[in-house]
Design a protein around this motif. Structure first.
Motif, PDB file in Angstrom:
ATOM      1  N   ALA A 137      53.039  14.511 -16.979  1.00 51.66           N
ATOM      2  CA  ALA A 137      53.550  15.828 -17.343  1.00 51.66           C
ATOM      3  C   ALA A 137      52.854  16.208 -18.638  1.00 51.66           C
ATOM      4  CB  ALA A 137      55.064  15.784 -17.532  1.00 51.66           C
ATOM      5  N   ILE A 138      52.056  17.256 -18.614  1.00 48.67           N
ATOM      6  CA  ILE A 138      51.226  17.636 -19.758  1.00 48.67           C
ATOM      7  C   ILE A 138      51.760  18.928 -20.363  1.00 48.67           C
ATOM      8  CG2 ILE A 138      48.892  18.222 -20.504  1.00 48.67           C
ATOM      9  CD1 ILE A 138      47.886  16.710 -18.013  1.00 48.67           C
ATOM     10  N   VAL A 139      51.960  18.898 -21.676  1.00 48.78           N
ATOM     11  CA  VAL A 139      52.421  20.073 -22.406  1.00 48.78           C
ATOM     12  C   VAL A 139      51.445  20.342 -23.540  1.00 48.78           C
ATOM     13  CG1 VAL A 139      54.281  21.097 -23.768  1.00 48.78           C
ATOM     14  CG2 VAL A 139      54.830  19.573 -21.859  1.00 48.78           C
ATOM     15  N   ALA A 140      50.931  21.557 -23.595  1.00 43.38           N
ATOM     16  CA  ALA A 140      50.026  21.966 -24.668  1.00 43.38           C
ATOM     17  C   ALA A 140      50.486  23.332 -25.148  1.00 43.38           C
ATOM     18  CB  ALA A 140      48.593  22.027 -24.169  1.00 43.38           C
ATOM     19  N   GLY A 141      51.134  23.370 -26.309  1.00 43.44           N
ATOM     20  CA  GLY A 141      51.777  24.599 -26.738  1.00 43.44           C
ATOM     21  C   GLY A 141      52.913  24.891 -25.781  1.00 43.44           C
ATOM     22  N   ASP A 142      52.942  26.092 -25.203  1.00 49.02           N
ATOM     23  CA  ASP A 142      53.968  26.377 -24.206  1.00 49.02           C
ATOM     24  C   ASP A 142      53.410  26.290 -22.789  1.00 49.02           C
ATOM     25  OD1 ASP A 142      52.448  28.647 -23.985  1.00 49.02           O
ATOM     26  OD2 ASP A 142      54.151  30.020 -23.891  1.00 49.02           O
ATOM     27  N   ALA A 143      52.151  25.842 -22.660  1.00 50.44           N
ATOM     28  CA  ALA A 143      51.558  25.671 -21.335  1.00 50.44           C
ATOM     29  C   ALA A 143      51.992  24.343 -20.748  1.00 50.44           C
ATOM     30  CB  ALA A 143      50.036  25.723 -21.436  1.00 50.44           C
ATOM     31  N   ARG A 144      52.336  24.364 -19.446  1.00 55.83           N
ATOM     32  CA  ARG A 144      52.812  23.147 -18.782  1.00 55.83           C
ATOM     33  C   ARG A 144      51.967  22.887 -17.542  1.00 55.83           C
ATOM     34  NH1 ARG A 144      57.036  26.266 -19.437  1.00 55.83           N
ATOM     35  NH2 ARG A 144      57.409  26.508 -17.200  1.00 55.83           N
ATOM     36  N   PHE A 145      51.583  21.613 -17.373  1.00 64.03           N
ATOM     37  CA  PHE A 145      50.771  21.192 -16.241  1.00 64.03           C
ATOM     38  C   PHE A 145      51.344  19.892 -15.692  1.00 64.03           C
ATOM     39  CE2 PHE A 145      48.200  23.181 -19.487  1.00 64.03           C
ATOM     40  CZ  PHE A 145      47.380  24.086 -18.819  1.00 64.03           C
ATOM     41  N   HIS A 146      50.977  19.580 -14.452  1.00 61.92           N
ATOM     42  CA  HIS A 146      51.293  18.265 -13.903  1.00 61.92           C
ATOM     43  C   HIS A 146      50.048  17.711 -13.234  1.00 61.92           C
ATOM     44  CE1 HIS A 146      52.689  15.268 -10.940  1.00 61.92           C
ATOM     45  NE2 HIS A 146      53.507  14.953 -11.917  1.00 61.92           N
ATOM     46  N   ASN A 147      49.713  16.469 -13.577  1.00 59.87           N
ATOM     47  CA  ASN A 147      48.534  15.810 -13.034  1.00 59.87           C
ATOM     48  C   ASN A 147      48.969  14.551 -12.305  1.00 59.87           C
ATOM     49  OD1 ASN A 147      45.885  14.737 -12.625  1.00 59.87           O
ATOM     50  ND2 ASN A 147      46.072  13.587 -14.539  1.00 59.87           N
ATOM     51  N   ASN A 148      48.563  14.412 -11.022  1.00 59.93           N
ATOM     52  CA  ASN A 148      48.887  13.194 -10.291  1.00 59.93           C
ATOM     53  C   ASN A 148      47.666  12.310 -10.069  1.00 59.93           C
ATOM     54  OD1 ASN A 148      47.429  14.378  -8.238  1.00 59.93           O
ATOM     55  ND2 ASN A 148      49.154  14.650  -6.846  1.00 59.93           N
ATOM     56  N   GLY A 149      46.585  12.609 -10.806  1.00 61.94           N
ATOM     57  CA  GLY A 149      45.361  11.833 -10.691  1.00 61.94           C
ATOM     58  C   GLY A 149      44.356  12.437  -9.739  1.00 61.94           C
ATOM     59  N   LYS A 150      44.839  13.300  -8.830  1.00 62.99           N
ATOM     60  CA  LYS A 150      43.963  13.952  -7.857  1.00 62.99           C
ATOM     61  C   LYS A 150      44.062  15.474  -7.926  1.00 62.99           C
ATOM     62  CE  LYS A 150      44.208  10.165  -4.480  1.00 62.99           C
ATOM     63  NZ  LYS A 150      44.587   9.797  -3.077  1.00 62.99           N
ATOM     64  N   VAL A 151      45.255  15.955  -8.343  1.00 63.39           N
ATOM     65  CA  VAL A 151      45.507  17.396  -8.357  1.00 63.39           C
ATOM     66  C   VAL A 151      46.174  17.782  -9.667  1.00 63.39           C
ATOM     67  CG1 VAL A 151      46.635  19.335  -7.197  1.00 63.39           C
ATOM     68  CG2 VAL A 151      45.837  17.385  -5.854  1.00 63.39           C
ATOM     69  N   LEU A 152      45.686  18.845 -10.288  1.00 65.00           N
ATOM     70  CA  LEU A 152      46.334  19.422 -11.458  1.00 65.00           C
ATOM     71  C   LEU A 152      47.094  20.659 -11.006  1.00 65.00           C
ATOM     72  CD1 LEU A 152      46.614  19.436 -14.624  1.00 65.00           C
ATOM     73  CD2 LEU A 152      44.794  21.158 -14.594  1.00 65.00           C
ATOM     74  N   THR A 153      48.409  20.691 -11.263  1.00 61.44           N
ATOM     75  CA  THR A 153      49.242  21.820 -10.872  1.00 61.44           C
ATOM     76  C   THR A 153      49.669  22.590 -12.109  1.00 61.44           C
ATOM     77  OG1 THR A 153      50.083  20.599  -8.955  1.00 61.44           O
ATOM     78  CG2 THR A 153      51.348  22.509  -9.678  1.00 61.44           C
ATOM     79  N   LEU A 154      49.392  23.887 -12.128  1.00 60.95           N
ATOM     80  CA  LEU A 154      49.805  24.731 -13.246  1.00 60.95           C
ATOM     81  C   LEU A 154      51.266  25.114 -13.060  1.00 60.95           C
ATOM     82  CD1 LEU A 154      46.648  24.938 -13.256  1.00 60.95           C
ATOM     83  CD2 LEU A 154      46.935  27.192 -14.267  1.00 60.95           C
ATOM     84  N   GLN A 155      52.045  24.942 -14.126  1.00 61.18           N
ATOM     85  CA  GLN A 155      53.480  25.176 -14.028  1.00 61.18           C
ATOM     86  C   GLN A 155      53.980  26.232 -15.003  1.00 61.18           C
ATOM     87  OE1 GLN A 155      54.827  21.088 -14.571  1.00 61.18           O
ATOM     88  NE2 GLN A 155      54.977  20.817 -12.358  1.00 61.18           N
TER      89      GLN A 155
END
Length: 375
Positions: A142-160
């Protein structure tokens, strides 16, 4: 690309449990349609999980205990008919338990530090403020940068979600590929040596991104907001909902191959409509060229292959550099013009392809200080 039986079975479990990601579902559908053994496996898995206790367990696979119970139930159910799947069930249960331990137990999902130093060769996500995040590897992030949120499962990055004015750039190095699920559910499948630039959220009346390299796009339909892909040299593609491949490795000769739907290819002087099965080639200073394309050849990279039909060695050399992360030098210009028909399989060693190349194209090679030379 090649996939292990365990990976395919895991996709089938996700599909049967109605928790499969769109990009994984696309991959599974393609494997089922193209490989007879996968089709047989899918039919038997459907039958196995559609009756009795197998069906009940599939409806409530929420804890690792239930996954383990499913394994036990499968060993008891219809033993004669599913003998060949007992080992498979064990593998699924073990894999699922490991995933659930990581994803569901407290503390398993973690925020990746955006200050971490990435290795020299990595899939990198660069946020608008210049910070870089390494996406390489496996596991859930679960990646948080500022108020941007992403999820990475090693194969796919999902913008949240995140700030409306925030953009991100993802860079895929040589030898790798990666997928991105944008905020509108559109999917980008990025080939090696490819960069994509996109907003965390789409706002306004259009959805706009930039691609440099090669990518396959599945654009989510939204008639009120056209999807626009900006390419090198000022060209752009406008779509409402479709699937197509972009190859802009050579900015002077950008190619767009339409698989389904419709797109408009725009340059500074032309707008050309494409129909499925046709490819547009944009060359600087020349009119847009449209011709039918071989889908098996153009899209083969997504299966971990490159199919060459009478292709010059100098063009093949560029593919080898991107896929095997090896520098290639052609000692004799005449050798670069020789043509070859064959297949690169990413799962096999470079040596295997080179041996095939020299036997059919009358090309020799040698390595010197890690550099591949054709002569």
């Amino acid at each position: 690309m090649d996939h292990t039986a365990e990976e395919i079975k895991s996709l089938m479990i996700d599909k049967l449990d109605n928790h499969i990601d769109p990009e994984d579902e696309l991959l599974l559908q393609r494997l089922i349609s193209e490989q007879e053994d996968v089709q047989v496996m899918w039919e038997e898995m459907q039958q196995l999980f559609s009756v009795g206790k197998g069906k009940v367990m599939m409806e409530k696979l929420d804890t690792r205990e239930e996954w383990a119970n499913l394994h036990n139930e499968l060993k008891k159910a219809r033993r004669k008919k599913i003998t060949r799947y007992i080992g498979m069930a064990a593998g699924i249960a073990a894999a699922a338990t490991a995933v659930l331990l990581y994803l569901k137990l407290p503390g398993a999902t973690h925020q990746k530090s955006i200050a971490a130093t990435a290795p020299a060769k990595a899939i990198l996500l660069k946020i608008d403020d210049g910070k870089e995040i390494d996406l390489t590897g496996s596991g859930s992030q679960a990646i948080v940068a500022g108020d941007a949120r992403f999820h990475n499962n090693g194969k796919v990055l999902t913008l949240q979600g995140g700030a409306s004015n925030q953009w991100s750039t993802i860079s895929v190095p040589t030898g790798m590929d990666y997928q991105v699920k944008l905020s509108d559910s559109s999917i980008l499948w990025l080939n090696a040596a490819t960069t994509a630039h996109f907003p965390v959220n789409f706002t306004g009346n259009t959805r706009e991104i930039e691609i440099r390299g090669e990518a396959y796009l599945q654009v989510a339909k939204d008639a009120s907001r056209p999807f626009i892909v900006h390419l090198p040299g000022g060209a752009a593609i406008e779509v409402l909902g479709t699937a197509f491949n972009i190859n802009s490795y050579d900015p002077a000769a950008v190619k767009v191959a339409l698989v389904e739907g419709s797109v408009n290819m725009r340059t500074s002087t032309q707008t050309v409509g494409l129909k499925p099965g046709y490819q547009a080639r944009v060359t600087a200073g020349a009119p847009v060229q449209v011709a039918a394309f071989d889908e098996r050849q153009v899209l083969s990279w997504m299966k971990g292959q490159y199919i060459f039909y009478n292709t010059p060695v100098q063009e093949i050399a560029l593919t080898l550099q991107r896929w095997y992360d090896v520098q290639v030098v052609i000692d004799n210009p005449a050798v670069g013009k020789k043509c070859f028909t064959g297949i690169i399989n990413k799962q096999k060693k470079l040596q295997d392809f080179l041996d095939n190349l020299i036997s059919t194209a009358e090309v020799s090679y040698y390595f010197q200080e890690g550099v591949l030379h054709f002569k």
